[in-house]
Design a protein around this motif. Sequence first.
Motif, PDB file in Angstrom:
ATOM      1  N   GLY A  76       0.790  -0.997   0.157  1.00 28.66           N
ATOM      2  CA  GLY A  76      -0.285  -0.135   0.397  1.00 28.66           C
ATOM      3  C   GLY A  76       0.809   1.203  -0.018  1.00 28.66           C
ATOM      4  O   GLY A  76       0.239   2.701   0.028  1.00 28.66           O
ATOM      5  N   SER A  77       1.649   1.910  -0.331  1.00 28.59           N
ATOM      6  CA  SER A  77       2.889   2.163   0.309  1.00 28.59           C
ATOM      7  C   SER A  77       3.570   1.896  -0.804  1.00 28.59           C
ATOM      8  O   SER A  77       4.321   1.394  -1.888  1.00 28.59           O
ATOM      9  CB  SER A  77       3.970   2.240   0.912  1.00 28.59           C
ATOM     10  OG  SER A  77       3.351   2.346   1.890  1.00 28.59           O
ATOM     11  N   GLY A  78       4.505   3.121  -1.328  1.00 21.24           N
ATOM     12  CA  GLY A  78       5.730   3.228  -2.812  1.00 21.24           C
ATOM     13  C   GLY A  78       5.346   2.702  -4.157  1.00 21.24           C
ATOM     14  O   GLY A  78       4.203   2.385  -4.596  1.00 21.24           O
ATOM     15  N   LEU A  79       6.272   1.555  -4.291  1.00 26.21           N
ATOM     16  CA  LEU A  79       5.922   0.942  -5.347  1.00 26.21           C
ATOM     17  C   LEU A  79       5.378  -0.917  -5.280  1.00 26.21           C
ATOM     18  O   LEU A  79       5.666  -1.483  -6.055  1.00 26.21           O
ATOM     19  CB  LEU A  79       6.544   0.973  -6.357  1.00 26.21           C
ATOM     20  CG  LEU A  79       7.558   2.358  -6.796  1.00 26.21           C
ATOM     21  CD1 LEU A  79       9.184   2.013  -7.469  1.00 26.21           C
ATOM     22  CD2 LEU A  79       6.751   2.832  -7.658  1.00 26.21           C
ATOM     23  N   SER A  80       5.183  -0.930  -3.883  1.00 21.64           N
ATOM     24  CA  SER A  80       4.259  -2.236  -3.829  1.00 21.64           C
ATOM     25  C   SER A  80       3.431  -2.484  -4.079  1.00 21.64           C
ATOM     26  O   SER A  80       2.475  -1.410  -4.147  1.00 21.64           O
ATOM     27  CB  SER A  80       4.882  -2.442  -2.089  1.00 21.64           C
ATOM     28  OG  SER A  80       6.293  -2.520  -1.899  1.00 21.64           O
ATOM     29  N   GLU A  81       2.336  -3.600  -4.608  1.00 21.87           N
ATOM     30  CA  GLU A  81       0.956  -3.159  -4.777  1.00 21.87           C
ATOM     31  C   GLU A  81       0.432  -3.843  -2.891  1.00 21.87           C
ATOM     32  O   GLU A  81       0.474  -3.340  -2.189  1.00 21.87           O
ATOM     33  CB  GLU A  81       1.127  -5.101  -5.101  1.00 21.87           C
ATOM     34  CG  GLU A  81       1.075  -4.828  -6.243  1.00 21.87           C
ATOM     35  CD  GLU A  81       1.978  -6.523  -6.896  1.00 21.87           C
ATOM     36  OE1 GLU A  81       1.507  -7.008  -8.216  1.00 21.87           O
ATOM     37  OE2 GLU A  81       1.075  -7.664  -6.366  1.00 21.87           O
ATOM     38  N   GLY A  82      -0.706  -3.005  -3.531  1.00 24.39           N
ATOM     39  CA  GLY A  82      -1.786  -3.472  -1.784  1.00 24.39           C
ATOM     40  C   GLY A  82      -2.752  -1.902  -2.276  1.00 24.39           C
ATOM     41  O   GLY A  82      -1.891  -0.816  -2.493  1.00 24.39           O
ATOM     42  N   ARG A  83      -3.590  -1.567  -1.677  1.00 30.99           N
ATOM     43  CA  ARG A  83      -4.412  -0.721  -1.321  1.00 30.99           C
ATOM     44  C   ARG A  83      -4.332   0.204   0.291  1.00 30.99           C
ATOM     45  O   ARG A  83      -4.268   1.708   0.126  1.00 30.99           O
ATOM     46  CB  ARG A  83      -4.985   0.060  -2.066  1.00 30.99           C
ATOM     47  CG  ARG A  83      -7.098   0.163  -1.979  1.00 30.99           C
ATOM     48  CD  ARG A  83      -8.595  -0.079  -2.209  1.00 30.99           C
ATOM     49  NE  ARG A  83      -8.931   1.089  -2.727  1.00 30.99           N
ATOM     50  CZ  ARG A  83     -10.538   1.506  -2.765  1.00 30.99           C
ATOM     51  NH1 ARG A  83     -10.678  -0.494  -2.554  1.00 30.99           N
ATOM     52  NH2 ARG A  83     -11.234   2.399  -3.040  1.00 30.99           N
ATOM     53  N   TRP A  84      -4.113  -0.201   0.906  1.00 30.61           N
ATOM     54  CA  TRP A  84      -4.905   0.218   2.413  1.00 30.61           C
ATOM     55  C   TRP A  84      -3.049  -0.003   2.998  1.00 30.61           C
ATOM     56  O   TRP A  84      -2.666  -0.629   3.040  1.00 30.61           O
ATOM     57  CB  TRP A  84      -5.548  -0.437   3.178  1.00 30.61           C
ATOM     58  CG  TRP A  84      -6.965  -0.721   2.622  1.00 30.61           C
ATOM     59  CD1 TRP A  84      -7.341  -2.100   1.674  1.00 30.61           C
ATOM     60  CD2 TRP A  84      -7.653   0.434   1.857  1.00 30.61           C
ATOM     61  NE1 TRP A  84      -8.464  -1.984   1.407  1.00 30.61           N
ATOM     62  CE2 TRP A  84      -8.315  -0.131   1.359  1.00 30.61           C
ATOM     63  CE3 TRP A  84      -7.820   1.592   2.353  1.00 30.61           C
ATOM     64  CZ2 TRP A  84      -9.857   0.416   0.864  1.00 30.61           C
ATOM     65  CZ3 TRP A  84      -8.851   2.508   2.148  1.00 30.61           C
ATOM     66  CH2 TRP A  84     -10.012   2.366   0.805  1.00 30.61           C
ATOM     67  N   VAL A  85      -2.843   1.091   4.261  1.00 32.08           N
ATOM     68  CA  VAL A  85      -1.545   1.449   4.899  1.00 32.08           C
ATOM     69  C   VAL A  85      -2.555   1.182   6.022  1.00 32.08           C
ATOM     70  O   VAL A  85      -3.195   1.570   6.112  1.00 32.08           O
ATOM     71  CB  VAL A  85      -0.940   2.438   5.210  1.00 32.08           C
ATOM     72  CG1 VAL A  85      -0.240   2.720   6.317  1.00 32.08           C
ATOM     73  CG2 VAL A  85      -0.337   2.696   3.666  1.00 32.08           C
ATOM     74  N   THR A  86      -1.969   0.162   6.844  1.00 27.65           N
ATOM     75  CA  THR A  86      -2.734  -0.469   8.265  1.00 27.65           C
ATOM     76  C   THR A  86      -2.394   0.342   9.942  1.00 27.65           C
ATOM     77  O   THR A  86      -2.314  -0.360  10.910  1.00 27.65           O
ATOM     78  CB  THR A  86      -3.180  -1.614   8.296  1.00 27.65           C
ATOM     79  OG1 THR A  86      -2.337  -2.263   8.401  1.00 27.65           O
ATOM     80  CG2 THR A  86      -3.876  -1.929   7.071  1.00 27.65           C
ATOM     81  N   LEU A  87      -1.605   0.931   9.473  1.00 26.67           N
ATOM     82  CA  LEU A  87      -0.463   1.526  10.822  1.00 26.67           C
ATOM     83  C   LEU A  87      -0.008   0.232  11.485  1.00 26.67           C
ATOM     84  O   LEU A  87       0.045   0.656  12.552  1.00 26.67           O
ATOM     85  CB  LEU A  87      -1.350   2.238  11.474  1.00 26.67           C
ATOM     86  CG  LEU A  87      -1.869   3.427  10.814  1.00 26.67           C
ATOM     87  CD1 LEU A  87      -2.961   4.528  11.890  1.00 26.67           C
ATOM     88  CD2 LEU A  87      -0.454   4.462  10.382  1.00 26.67           C
ATOM     89  N   GLY A  88       0.531  -0.439  11.200  1.00 20.48           N
ATOM     90  CA  GLY A  88       1.010  -1.765  11.430  1.00 20.48           C
ATOM     91  C   GLY A  88       0.190  -3.508  12.021  1.00 20.48           C
ATOM     92  O   GLY A  88       1.360  -4.140  11.725  1.00 20.48           O
TER      93      GLY A  88
END
Length: 323
Positions: A76-88
């Motif tokens: 979910g960050s930078g160039l990685s796949e994923g839609r969500w950041v879950t704060l840990g």
Amino acid sequence: MVRSMEVTRLDFELTNKSGQNLMCSHYLPLDARTSDGQLPVVIYCHCNSGSRRDAEEAVWHLLPCGVGVVAFDFAGSGLSEGRWVTLGAREVEDLACVVQHLRAQGGVSSIGLWGRSMGAVTALLYSHLDPDIAGMVFDSPFSRLTDLMLEIVVSQRLPIPKMMLKLALRLMRSSVKRKAGADINTVSPLDVVGKSLIPAMFGHGEDDSFIDIQHSVKLHAAYNSAAAYSVYKNLVRFKGDHNHPRPAFFYSSVCCFFYQQLKLDQVLIGGNPADKQQLLQCGSLNLSGETADQVDRANGFVNTPWSTENMPHLQDLPPAERQ
């Protein structure tokens, strides 16, 4: 080149537990040599809304010490796949994926972790799962996500009844579970660090207006407090807000910490950048321009318990005693 040292960067991809591709970079100091060809490495965990580019502070300060740095984009960050950041909550799985890869592919001796903000929280959540990590640096973590969320709302001085705030948290928890498959209630390092057995250094800005320094104070007090034996831990305070540049003495402290925990004096062959006198006199440990009290605080790390030879190191203990 990093300062006067020749380095190389190796980019690679990993697949996390959810099947998402993670983009990673491994920075290697070409001038560093060991008897078995394996170099110590520090994995850098970036902050929320950040990426592996944030690892430049680790690259700049650790590579001249003879330590490799691995940086990666959380899902979910930078160039990685994923839609969500879950704060840990899910980021800890990404970190585990990187650690497992480094151990499996060889070429790496001991492993340290350095996290900032969300990255520090992720490292804290991982700390009780893997006692073989050599040392961890936590820069400005929060103790519980739900506590931080309430503090942010209260700081805005909005006329919202406490009962309504709790209801809003329950609704948000349900929404995050549905969308991202993560539970915000589990993002609570304060509840898991008591049994951690990894030497740790906390750092926090005294003027942090986003995550109050009291979060690190609580975490530092709880860390290793319920474990079978004690390990080194320290809290370094410095001036500045959450995203301000860190002072030189903080980076000096980080370098001294990893110098000891990664056993650079034993691992690196003579003539390497991690020569103790050179380490303390130049490069990232140049304290010129700092105030006397800052220099004393940084130099104090050289004489703390973890710098003595009779201090037991986790990697020297039999597996049964690491639990």
